[in-house]
Motif scaffolding. Structure first.
Motif, mmCIF file in Angstrom:
data_model
loop_
_atom_site.group_PDB
_atom_site.id
_atom_site.type_symbol
_atom_site.label_atom_id
_atom_site.label_comp_id
_atom_site.label_asym_id
_atom_site.label_seq_id
_atom_site.Cartn_x
_atom_site.Cartn_y
_atom_site.Cartn_z
ATOM 1 N N ILE A 426 8.783 -17.232 47.251
ATOM 2 C CA ILE A 426 9.406 -16.857 45.976
ATOM 3 C C ILE A 426 8.642 -17.487 44.813
ATOM 4 C CG2 ILE A 426 11.491 -17.073 44.573
ATOM 5 C CD1 ILE A 426 13.062 -17.108 47.257
ATOM 6 N N LEU A 427 8.321 -18.775 44.961
ATOM 7 C CA LEU A 427 7.572 -19.453 43.893
ATOM 8 C C LEU A 427 6.215 -18.803 43.695
ATOM 9 C CD1 LEU A 427 8.992 -22.764 44.845
ATOM 10 C CD2 LEU A 427 8.252 -22.484 42.495
ATOM 11 N N ALA A 428 5.557 -18.454 44.793
ATOM 12 C CA ALA A 428 4.254 -17.822 44.695
ATOM 13 C C ALA A 428 4.359 -16.533 43.890
ATOM 14 C CB ALA A 428 3.716 -17.528 46.097
ATOM 15 N N ARG A 429 5.363 -15.721 44.216
ATOM 16 C CA ARG A 429 5.533 -14.448 43.520
ATOM 17 C C ARG A 429 5.852 -14.674 42.046
ATOM 18 N NH1 ARG A 429 10.345 -11.946 45.805
ATOM 19 N NH2 ARG A 429 11.479 -12.996 44.170
ATOM 20 N N GLU A 430 6.745 -15.620 41.773
ATOM 21 C CA GLU A 430 7.208 -15.805 40.401
ATOM 22 C C GLU A 430 6.183 -16.522 39.526
ATOM 23 O OE1 GLU A 430 10.172 -14.623 39.126
ATOM 24 O OE2 GLU A 430 10.345 -13.572 41.038
ATOM 25 N N LEU A 431 5.398 -17.411 40.135
ATOM 26 C CA LEU A 431 4.499 -18.222 39.319
ATOM 27 C C LEU A 431 3.079 -17.678 39.248
ATOM 28 C CD1 LEU A 431 5.597 -21.853 40.290
ATOM 29 C CD2 LEU A 431 6.546 -20.303 38.582
ATOM 30 N N SER A 432 2.737 -16.744 40.152
ATOM 31 C CA SER A 432 1.347 -16.299 40.229
ATOM 32 C C SER A 432 0.907 -15.574 38.968
ATOM 33 C CB SER A 432 1.165 -15.386 41.442
ATOM 34 O OG SER A 432 1.956 -14.234 41.291
ATOM 35 N N HIS A 433 1.828 -14.991 38.252
ATOM 36 C CA HIS A 433 1.413 -14.247 37.054
ATOM 37 C C HIS A 433 1.516 -15.096 35.795
ATOM 38 C CE1 HIS A 433 5.562 -13.394 35.504
ATOM 39 N NE2 HIS A 433 5.750 -13.993 36.646
ATOM 40 N N ARG A 434 1.539 -16.403 35.964
ATOM 41 C CA ARG A 434 1.506 -17.333 34.829
ATOM 42 C C ARG A 434 2.628 -17.059 33.829
ATOM 43 N NH1 ARG A 434 -2.000 -21.358 35.241
ATOM 44 N NH2 ARG A 434 -2.967 -20.951 37.222
ATOM 45 N N LEU A 458 4.262 -28.208 41.789
ATOM 46 C CA LEU A 458 3.983 -26.889 41.224
ATOM 47 C C LEU A 458 4.651 -26.732 39.864
ATOM 48 C CD1 LEU A 458 4.360 -24.414 44.218
ATOM 49 C CD2 LEU A 458 2.430 -24.540 42.637
ATOM 50 N N LEU A 459 5.910 -27.144 39.772
ATOM 51 C CA LEU A 459 6.629 -26.997 38.510
ATOM 52 C C LEU A 459 5.998 -27.875 37.428
ATOM 53 C CD1 LEU A 459 10.344 -26.889 39.757
ATOM 54 C CD2 LEU A 459 8.976 -24.990 38.897
ATOM 55 N N LEU A 460 5.634 -29.094 37.801
ATOM 56 C CA LEU A 460 5.007 -29.995 36.830
ATOM 57 C C LEU A 460 3.676 -29.424 36.346
ATOM 58 C CD1 LEU A 460 5.747 -33.460 38.472
ATOM 59 C CD2 LEU A 460 6.723 -32.538 36.365
ATOM 60 N N GLN A 461 2.934 -28.835 37.288
ATOM 61 C CA GLN A 461 1.629 -28.281 36.930
ATOM 62 C C GLN A 461 1.782 -27.121 35.953
ATOM 63 O OE1 GLN A 461 -0.493 -26.713 40.306
ATOM 64 N NE2 GLN A 461 -1.878 -25.672 38.876
ATOM 65 N N ARG A 462 2.770 -26.244 36.218
ATOM 66 C CA ARG A 462 2.989 -25.122 35.302
ATOM 67 C C ARG A 462 3.405 -25.621 33.921
ATOM 68 N NH1 ARG A 462 0.214 -22.631 37.885
ATOM 69 N NH2 ARG A 462 0.621 -20.741 39.109
#
Lengths: 516, 289
Positions: A426-434, A458-462
Motif C-alpha cells: 500500500i505504501l509503495a502504491r501511495e508513495l511512489s508517485h511522490r 519511509l514517512l520521515l524520508q517523504r
C-alpha cells in the motif's frame, strides 16, 4: 507507564508460590502456519505474568486455546495440578479461567448489568438484573472498577467497557484472568489505573496473564515475563532480572536500534488547511466537532487520541470518503471540501487507510493489479480500453524491489501476503508517485518491529523530501517518535496541538479529555 | 347503516384478521431476536392451516387442530434451523425455500379436501385474539425481565459475546426458531379453523409476508406488534370492504404497497428506532472474526 515515573511494581511473588496453571508442549497449526510450537509455561498463584511477543508470535492463539476457543493439536493444560480439557469457554470458566479479549465481547445495546448477568449461573429467572447490580457495585469497590450498572455499553468509554469485561470475569469467579493487549486502547493514566487493579487482584491470590508487545508495560506491571517469537517460547524470566534491550532482543531475535534519524528542522508552506470542520458519524451524530489546524510541507503532524474520538471520521473526511457537514478543507490552496476520493487522489493526496485489508487493497487481485490501482487508466498501464500488463508488471516488480515486498511473484493474489507486506504494498502504491500530502492512519498497527521501523523511515524520508504528513495513531510512542507537532483529539475536538517534545503524561491527560 | 357502525365493523373484522398477523409476528420477532430471520412464515402458516383443518375435521376438536398446527409449524421451523444454524446456509434463501416447500406440500396434501367447510369451527371471536395480546405481553416480559430474555437477546446481538460466556448459541437459536415456527403454525391454523373455517389451497394469501414486515415495523418489540397487527388487519379487511367503490386489484395490493411504504420510511428516517438485532441474519462460527 514510563519506568521512571512508575511506582515500582511489587514484584514479590513468593518464589515458592504454587503453580496454578501450566501448559505443556502445546502445539497448534493453521493451514500453512505453526501458530504454537511446543509451548510450555507456568503461571503461579498471586502472580502477574506477562506474555510478551510481536504480532503473530502466537500469544493470542495460546490464550484462545486456554479459553476453549481453539483446540490444540497436541499438548496438555494443567490447572491446580490436574490435567484438564478445555473444549469451550464454558469449560474454561468452570476451571476458573476468565478472559478479557482485545476486542470486547459486549452487547452494545444492553446495560452493564445485563451484560454481566448473562454469564452468571446463580441469577434468578425473573428480574435477574437487580441482584447483579448489587454484586457489580460490591466488586467495583473491592477492585477499584467503578462503573454504572444501569448504563448501556455504547454510552461508556473504552476504558469503562474494559472494566465491564474485567467485572464479568471476576463475578464469574475467575481465578486466572487473561488480558489480551489490555492497554492498547487506554491512555497512559488509564493504563496505570489498570495496573493498580491487577495489583489488587494479585494481592487476593489471583493469577493474571497479561499479553502485550510493549516492553515498558512488562517492566511496570509484571512479576515474570515469558517471551514468545514465531510460535515458540524463547524464555521465562523474572522481571526484576530483565532489562529492556534484553527483552527486545528476545522478542525480535536481533538487536533493536530504537534511534530514528534526527529531526529535520524547518517547515514549508501550508499543504493542508482545515477550518472548523464538522463531520457526522455512522449514527448521524456529529463526531468531528469544529476541528481546525494547518499542516505544512516538510512537517509531520501526529494526531493522538483514544480510539473512537473522531479520528477515523476526520481521516475519512479529509480523503473525501465522508461528507463534510460544515467547515472547509483546503489542500494546496484549493478548496476540496466537496471533492470525491478519486479527485483527491488524482491531485496528489496519498491515503494509508486504517483497515489495510478492507480498504487498502483488493484482496483477490494480484500484487500487480493492486500496485496500479491508483493509475490503472493512465498510460503506460492502459491504452484506451486495453490494459498493458507488461508495463504494469514491470512497474510492480520495481516496487517489489524498492520497498522489499516479500511476495512469490507479482501475479500472487494480494490476500496471500502477510500483514506487513500488504502494508508495504500500500505504501509503495501511495508513495511512489511522490504525493504532496500523505494521510496515514495507524500505518504500523499490528506490524513487527523491523517493518514498523521501515515504514517510519519511509514517512520521515517523504517528509524530508517536502511532503506534508498527517499521522493518525493510537500508539503514543509512534507519534512521539515521528511527529513534529502533536494534536490530541478528544470527543471529536482537537483539544490541543503541542510541540513534539511534550512529555507522555501531559499528552495522556489531554487524551483523557483533561485540559492541561 | 351509520358511519360509526361501519367503522366499528371494520375494526372488529380488522381484529379478526389481525390475530393471525399478531401470532405470526410474535413468532418472527422471537426468532429474529435470537438472530435468525425466517422468511418461511408463509410456508409454515399454510402448513399450519392445512394440518389444523385436517386434525380438527378428523378428531372433531378444533383445539386439537390448533395443536397440530403448532406442531407442524415447529417442525417446519426445525428444518430452517438445521439449514441456517447448523449448516450455516444463507438464512434468506433457506426461508424462501421453506415458504415454497410449505405452499407446495400443503397444496399436495390438501387436494382431496379443496373447498371443504369445517364442520365444527371455532368462533372467530374466540380465545385466540385476547390470548394473542396476552402472549405479546408475556413475550415482552420474557425478553426484558428474565434471565432467558437476556440470553436470547445477546445471542441475537452478539453471538460471540454469548459464546464467550459459555452459552450454547446454536441451542438458543434452535429453540427460538422452533418456538417462532409454532406460533406461525397457530397463526395459519386460526385461518382455517376460525377465520374462514374451510380448506382452500393458498388460503394464507400472502399474510406470511406481511408478518415478516410486521416484525420490522414493530421494531422487534412484542408490544408494538399488537398495534401493528391491528393496523394491518384493518387494512387487509378494508381491501375487501372498499371493493364496492374501488376495483379489487389495487385494493388487494394495498396492504403490500403499505408494507413497502412502511419499510422505506423505517429505513430512511427511523435509523435509531428501527435498529435490528446486530447479528440478525448472520450465521455464527466460533473463532471467526
Amino acid at each position: 507507564m514510563h519506568p521512571a515515573s512508575t511506582p515500582s511494581a511489587s514484584p514479590l511473588v513468593p518464589p515458592g508460590a504454587p503453580v496454578r496453571l501450566a501448559v505443556r508442549e502445546i502445539r497448534k497449526t493453521f493451514p500453512g502456519v505453526i501458530a504454537n510450537d511446543r509451548v510450555t509455561l507456568d503461571v503461579r498463584r498471586g502472580e502477574v505474568h506477562a506474555l510478551l511477543g510481536e504480532n503473530g508470535a502466537g500469544k493470542t492463539t495460546l490464550m484462545n486455546i486456554l479459553y476453549g476457543i481453539y483446540q490444540p493439536d497436541a499438548g496438555e493444560i494443567v490447572i491446580d495440578g490436574r490435567e484438564v480439557r478445555v473444549r469451550s469457554p464454558r469449560d474454561a470458566i468452570a476451571h476458573g479461567v476468565g478472559m478479557v479479549p482485545q476486542h470486547f465481547l459486549l452487547v452494545r445495546r444492553h446495560t452493564v448489568a445485563e451484560n454481566v448477568a448473562l454469564g452468571l449461573s446463580g441469577t434468578r429467572f425473573l428480574l435477574p438484573v437487580r441482584g447483579v447490580e448489587m454484586q457489580i457495585n460490591a466488586f467495583a469497590d473491592r477492585y477499584g472498577l467503578r462503573v454504572d450498572p444501569h448504563a448501556a455499553i455504547w454510552q461508556l468509554s473504552i476504558s469503562e467497557q474494559q472494566r465491564v469485561e474485567i467485572l464479568k470475569a471476576l463475578l464469574r469467579g475467575a481465578e486466572i484472568l487473561i488480558l489480551d493487549e489490555p492497554t492498547s486502547v487506554l491512555t497512559p493514566q488509564e493504563a496505570m489505573q489498570l495496573f493498580g487493579v491487577l495489583r489488587r487482584m494479585k494481592e487476593e491470590g489471583k493469577s493474571v496473564i497479561f499479553i502485550t508487545h510493549k516492553l515498558d508495560e512488562v517492566l511496570a506491571a509484571a512479576d515474570r515475563v515469558t517471551v514468545m517469537r514465531k510460535g515458540r517460547v524463547i524464555d521465562t524470566v523474572p522481571v526484576g532480572m530483565a532489562s529492556k534491550p534484553q527483552l527486545a532482543r528476545m522478542m525480535v531475535g536481533h538487536d533493536v536500534d530504537f534511534q530514528l534519524p534526527a529531526r529535520h528542522p524547518g517547515t514549508g508552506a501550508p499543504a493542508l488547511v482545515v477550518e472548523d470542520l464538522w463531520v457526522q458519524g455512522d449514527r448521524g451524530l456529529p463526531v468531528v466537532r469544529g476541528v481546525s489546524f494547518v499542516l505544512h510541507r516538510q512537517e509531520i503532524l501526529g494526531i493522538a487520541g483514544v480510539a473512537g474520538n473522531g479520528q477515523r471520521e476526520l481521516v475519512e473526511a479529509l480523503t473525501g470518503l465522508r461528507r463534510v457537514e460544515r467547515g472547509r478543507v483546503t489542500v494546496l490552496d484549493r478548496d476540496v471540501s466537496r471533492w470525491s476520493p478519486r479527485t483527491m487522489s488524482k491531485m496528489g493526496v496519498a491515503h494509508i487507510p486504517e483497515e489495510r485489508i478492507r480498504m487498502g487493497i483488493v484482496p483477490p487481485m494480484s500484487v500487480t493489479e493492486n500496485a496500479i490501482l491508483r493509475r490503472y487508466e493512465e498510460p503506460p498501464f492502459s491504452r484506451g480500453p486495453l490494459m498493458d500488463y507488461v508495463s504494469a508488471t514491470r512497474f510492480a516488480q520495481q516496487l517489489i524491489v524498492e520497498y522489499s515486498i516479500q511476495t512469490p511473484s507479482p501475479r500472487t493474489p494480494a490476500r496471500l501476503l502477510s500483514g506487513g507486506n500488504i502494508q508495504k504494498l500500500i505504501l509503495a502504491r501511495e508513495l511512489s508517485h511522490r504525493p504532496d500530502l500523505i494521510i496515514a492512519a495507524h500505518p504500523t498497527y499490528g506490524l513487527d518491529v523491523s517493518t514498523t521501523d521501515r515504514i517510519h523511515r519511509l514517512l520521515l524520508q517523504r517528509r524530508d523530501d517536502g511532503a506534508a504528513v498527517l499521522l493518525v495513531s493510537e500508539d503514543l510512542d509512534e507519534i512521539r517518535a515521528l511527529a513534529d507537532r502533536i494534536g490530541v483529539m478528544y470527543g471529536g475536538e482537537l483539544v490541543a496541538v503541542v510541540p513534539a517534545g511534550t512529555d507522555r503524561e501531559t499528552v495522556g491527560l489531554l487524551m483523557a479529555g483533561q485540559r492541561v | 347503516m351509520g358511519v360509526v357502525d361501519w367503522i366499528l365493523g371494520v375494526l372488529v373484522r380488522g381484529m379478526a384478521l389481525g390475530t393471525p398477523l399478531l401470532w405470526g409476528a410474535l413468532g418472527e420477532i422471537y426468532a429474529e431476536r435470537a438472530g435468525v430471520v425466517n422468511l418461511g412464515v408463509e410456508g409454515m402458516m399454510i402448513l399450519g392451516a392445512f394440518f389444523a383443518f385436517a386434525a380438527a375435521q378428523l378428531t372433531g376438536h378444533p383445539g386439537l387442530g390448533l395443536l397440530a398446527a403448532a406442531l407442524i409449524g415447529g417442525m417446519a421451523a426445525l428444518l430452517h434451523a438445521f439449514v441456517s444454524v447448523t449448516l450455516r446456509a444463507n438464512q434468506f434463501v433457506s426461508g424462501l425455500a421453506l415458504s415454497m416447500l410449505g405452499l407446495g406440500l400443503a397444496g399436495l396434501l390438501g387436494r382431496g379436501w379443496e373447498g371443504f367447510p369445517l364442520s365444527n369451527p371455532l368462533p372467530e371471536r374466540s380465545i385466540l385474539p385476547p390470548l394473542g395480546a396476552l402472549l405479546a405481553v408475556a413475550i415482552w416480559a420474557l425478553l426484558y425481565h428474565t434471565r432467558w430474555g437476556i440470553i436470547l437477546r445477546t445471542v441475537g446481538e452478539s453471538p460471540a459475546a454469548a459464546d464467550a460466556m459459555g452459552i450454547d448459541v446454536a441451542l438458543v437459536r434452535y429453540l427460538a426458531v422452533v418456538f417462532g415456527g409454532m406460533l406461525a403454525g397457530v397463526a395459519g391454523g386460526f385461518l382455517s379453523v376460525a377465520y374462514r373455517p374451510s380448506w382452500t389451497e393458498g388460503m394464507t394469501g400472502g399474510i406470511g409476508w406481511i408478518v415478516v414486515a410486521l416484525a420490522i415495523f414493530a421494531s422487534w418489540d412484542p408490544l408494538r406488534a399488537i398495534g401493528a397487527a391491528l393496523l394491518f388487519g384493518t387494512l387487509f379487511h378494508l381491501s375487501f370492504r372498499l371493493q364496492a367503490w374501488i376495483p379489487p386489484e389495487p385494493l388487494q395490493m394495498m396492504p403490500f404497497a403499505f408494507t413497502i411504504l412502511v419499510l422505506a420510511i423505517a429505513a430512511r428516517w427511523g435509523a435509531r428506532a428501527w435498529r435490528a438485532p446486530e447479528a440478525l441474519g448472520l450465521p455464527y462460527l466460533r473463532g471467526e472474526r
